[in-house]
Design an enzyme around this catalytic site. Structure first.
Site, PDB file in Angstrom:
ATOM      1  NE  ARG A   1      -4.122  -1.705   0.348  1.00  0.00           N
ATOM      2  CZ  ARG A   1      -4.162  -3.008   0.071  1.00  0.00           C
ATOM      3  NH1 ARG A   1      -3.113  -3.612  -0.463  1.00  0.00           N
ATOM      4  NH2 ARG A   1      -5.256  -3.706   0.317  1.00  0.00           N
TER       5      ARG A   1
ATOM      6  CB  SER B   1      -8.414  -1.479   4.452  1.00  0.00           C
ATOM      7  OG  SER B   1      -8.676  -2.733   3.938  1.00  0.00           O
TER       8      SER B   1
ATOM      9  CD  GLU C   1      -5.562   0.939   2.536  1.00  0.00           C
ATOM     10  OE1 GLU C   1      -6.399   1.321   1.695  1.00  0.00           O
ATOM     11  OE2 GLU C   1      -5.399  -0.237   2.854  1.00  0.00           O
TER      12      GLU C   1
HETATM   13  N1  EPU Z   1     -10.356 -10.941  10.427  1.00  0.00           N
HETATM   14  C1  EPU Z   1     -10.939 -10.809  11.651  1.00  0.00           C
HETATM   15  N2  EPU Z   1     -12.085 -10.047  11.762  1.00  0.00           N
HETATM   16  C2  EPU Z   1     -12.635  -9.442  10.698  1.00  0.00           C
HETATM   17  C3  EPU Z   1     -12.061  -9.603   9.429  1.00  0.00           C
HETATM   18  C4  EPU Z   1     -10.904 -10.350   9.311  1.00  0.00           C
HETATM   19  O1  EPU Z   1     -10.452 -11.357  12.642  1.00  0.00           O
HETATM   20  O2  EPU Z   1     -13.629  -8.743  10.894  1.00  0.00           O
HETATM   21  C5  EPU Z   1      -9.113 -11.725  10.316  1.00  0.00           C
HETATM   22  C6  EPU Z   1      -9.351 -13.148   9.858  1.00  0.00           C
HETATM   23  O3  EPU Z   1      -8.458 -13.974  10.555  1.00  0.00           O
HETATM   24  C7  EPU Z   1      -8.953 -13.137   8.389  1.00  0.00           C
HETATM   25  C8  EPU Z   1      -7.856 -12.079   8.378  1.00  0.00           C
HETATM   26  O4  EPU Z   1      -8.264 -11.125   9.363  1.00  0.00           O
HETATM   27  O5  EPU Z   1      -8.451 -14.370   7.966  1.00  0.00           O
HETATM   28  C9  EPU Z   1      -7.687 -11.392   7.031  1.00  0.00           C
HETATM   29  O6  EPU Z   1      -8.942 -10.847   6.612  1.00  0.00           O
HETATM   30  P1  EPU Z   1      -9.240 -10.542   5.074  1.00  0.00           P
HETATM   31  O7  EPU Z   1      -8.897 -11.714   4.239  1.00  0.00           O
HETATM   32  O8  EPU Z   1     -10.620  -9.979   4.975  1.00  0.00           O
HETATM   33  O9  EPU Z   1      -8.166  -9.464   4.690  1.00  0.00           O
HETATM   34  P2  EPU Z   1      -7.619  -8.173   5.439  1.00  0.00           P
HETATM   35  O10 EPU Z   1      -6.201  -8.397   5.796  1.00  0.00           O
HETATM   36  O11 EPU Z   1      -8.531  -7.763   6.543  1.00  0.00           O
HETATM   37  C10 EPU Z   1      -6.703  -7.117   3.203  1.00  0.00           C
HETATM   38  C11 EPU Z   1      -6.753  -5.805   2.505  1.00  0.00           C
HETATM   39  C12 EPU Z   1      -8.079  -5.624   1.779  1.00  0.00           C
HETATM   40  C13 EPU Z   1      -8.209  -6.756   0.781  1.00  0.00           C
HETATM   41  C14 EPU Z   1      -8.142  -8.096   1.535  1.00  0.00           C
HETATM   42  C15 EPU Z   1      -8.135  -9.278   0.587  1.00  0.00           C
HETATM   43  C16 EPU Z   1      -5.333  -4.300   3.773  1.00  0.00           C
HETATM   44  C17 EPU Z   1      -5.258  -3.140   4.702  1.00  0.00           C
HETATM   45  N3  EPU Z   1      -6.545  -4.721   3.457  1.00  0.00           N
HETATM   46  O12 EPU Z   1      -7.691  -7.091   4.244  1.00  0.00           O
HETATM   47  O13 EPU Z   1      -8.022  -4.409   1.057  1.00  0.00           O
HETATM   48  O14 EPU Z   1      -9.437  -6.672   0.059  1.00  0.00           O
HETATM   49  O15 EPU Z   1      -6.896  -8.170   2.278  1.00  0.00           O
HETATM   50  O16 EPU Z   1      -6.924  -9.349  -0.091  1.00  0.00           O
HETATM   51  O17 EPU Z   1      -4.281  -4.781   3.325  1.00  0.00           O
HETATM   52  C18 EPU Z   1      -8.562  -2.077   1.010  1.00  0.00           C
HETATM   53  O18 EPU Z   1      -7.361  -1.854   0.888  1.00  0.00           O
HETATM   54  O19 EPU Z   1      -9.414  -1.146   1.057  1.00  0.00           O
HETATM   55  C19 EPU Z   1      -9.033  -3.469   1.145  1.00  0.00           C
HETATM   56  C20 EPU Z   1     -10.301  -3.755   1.347  1.00  0.00           C
END
Ligand code: EPU
Length: 336
Positions: free
Chosen positions: A164, A236, A332
């Site tokens: 990012r 995010s 972010e």
């Molecule tokens: N999780 C929780 N609670 C929640 C959501 C997630 O505990 O409410 C934990 C779970 O263990 C899950 C892990 O977090 O396995 C990862 O969650 P997720 O796969 O939804 O991904 P993220 O790390 O929360 C990132 C990006 C998103 C992108 C997704 C999928 C960042 C800051 N965010 O989210 O990007 O869509 O991966 O690749 O890197 C954005 O940048 O606006 C965005 C939405």
């Protein structure tokens, strides 16, 4: 050239958080000549460059000039039987570009379906999702210097892409306006990336191709992330923090199930969503500002929140995460 400046324009339609603030001056630009003419005027100390307004929290009226990049166009500039180089205007909507790639059977951006915002903003924060980042398909971008109005081409290795992150968020912040981007895309057979856990699960029993991957990403995103047209948000709000391995080992003693991904050598990335969720904030609501019930990383405007209310909630979450886990969360989203 007639430049159509507006005064005291509400920015409500132009930011996906749905915050109603005014910009003292406002203009849409569609061509480099128009942009250069605007930059030649002497009122540019205070400039806000808007793409899709999908990574921005506005907390007060803006006293300067808001400039919206509204150029259009997608064209193949070079191709052979394996690949195509595609030039896309900064003002094109990112997801429309992904759909254009699917229609033209070009692979590389299918995992990035449904990301809000415009093409010009995509390199600034090296957008990424479901195992793919923009830098993997990025060839170069055409940018205009805010100081001189001159055009400069940035090749990939000049952009310092990171998680990012790019040079446009660091040393060159506020210095250039991206006007078009060139991408390297693949013709069939495509190189598919279905390594992301949720994605491979969603594709079980289906033939993986660029269409089915984009469809799966659209379904996952729609189930977890609120549609900004219905409920104001910027995706995010926080970056996923990267912490030293030693600190991670300490946390793991206390939270054996903590999700984590290896990052650079001796560093671990933790999902900020998990930290926020563990604090009990998922679904939290304080009047019009809240934390989305399906994804703790996303702050939402339930209707009439002010930017200041959302910012306050973000700071409250950041303080709690610091207090409980001794981890600094970075925003972010850009706050203005
Ligand atoms: N999780 C929780 N609670 C929640 C959501 C997630 O505990 O409410 C934990 C779970 O263990 C899950 C892990 O977090 O396995 C990862 O969650 P997720 O796969 O939804 O991904 P993220 O790390 O929360 C990132 C990006 C998103 C992108 C997704 C999928 C960042 C800051 N965010 O989210 O990007 O869509 O991966 O690749 O890197 C954005 O940048 O606006 C965005 C939405």
């Amino acid at each position: 050239m007639v430049l159509n400046f507006q005064k005291d324009t509400s920015l409500l339609p132009y930011n996906t958080f749905g915050i109603d603030v005014k910009s003292k001056h406002f203009i849409d630009v569609e061509s480099i000549e128009e942009l250069q003419a605007v930059l030649n005027q002497n009122q540019l100390e205070n400039l806000l460059v808007l793409g899709g307004g999908s990574n921005l929290l506005l907390t007060k009226d803006f006293e300067g000039l808001t400039l919206r990049i509204q150029n259009r166009g997608i064209e193949i500039v070079e191709q052979d039987d394996r690949k195509a180089r595609v030039k896309v205007a900064a003002g094109e909507n990112w997801h429309d570009f992904v759909l254009w790639c699917l229609e033209n059977d070009l692979g590389g951006v299918e995992n990035l379906a449904l990301i809000p915002g415009n093409v010009g903003a995509a390199p600034i924060q090296n957008i990424g999702a479901y195992g793919v980042e923009l830098r993997e398909v990025f060839e170069s971008c055409e940018a205009i210097s805010i100081d001189t109005g001159k055009v400069k081409i940035f090749k990939k290795d000049e952009c310092n892409f990171g998680y990012r992150n790019s040079i446009f968020k660091n040393t060159l912040k506020g210095k250039y306006i991206i006007f078009s981007v060139q991408f390297n895309l693949k013709k069939p057979p495509h190189a598919l990336n279905i390594s992301y856990k949720g994605l491979s699960e969603k594709l079980e029993g289906k033939i993986p191709n660029i269409e089915s991957i984009a469809q799966a990403v659209i379904e996952i995103r729609s189930s977890k992330l609120p549609d900004p047209k219905k409920i104001g948000n910027c995706g995010s709000f926080f970056k996923n923090p990267v912490i030293p391995l030693i600190k991670f080992n300490d946390l793991k003693l206390q939270y054996p199930d903590i999700p984590h991904y290896p990052d650079q050598f001796d560093k671990i990335k933790i999902p900020a969503a998990w930290l926020i969720d563990t604090l009990g904030y998922k679904g939290y609501r304080n009047q019009e500002a809240g934390v989305h019930p399906n994804q703790a990383l996303v702050l939402v405007n339930y209707g009439n929140a002010t930017g200041a209310e959302i910012k306050k909630l973000a700071q409250q979450i950041r303080n709690k995460v610091k207090e409980k886990f001794a981890i600094n969360l970075e925003f972010e989203v850009n706050i203005l």
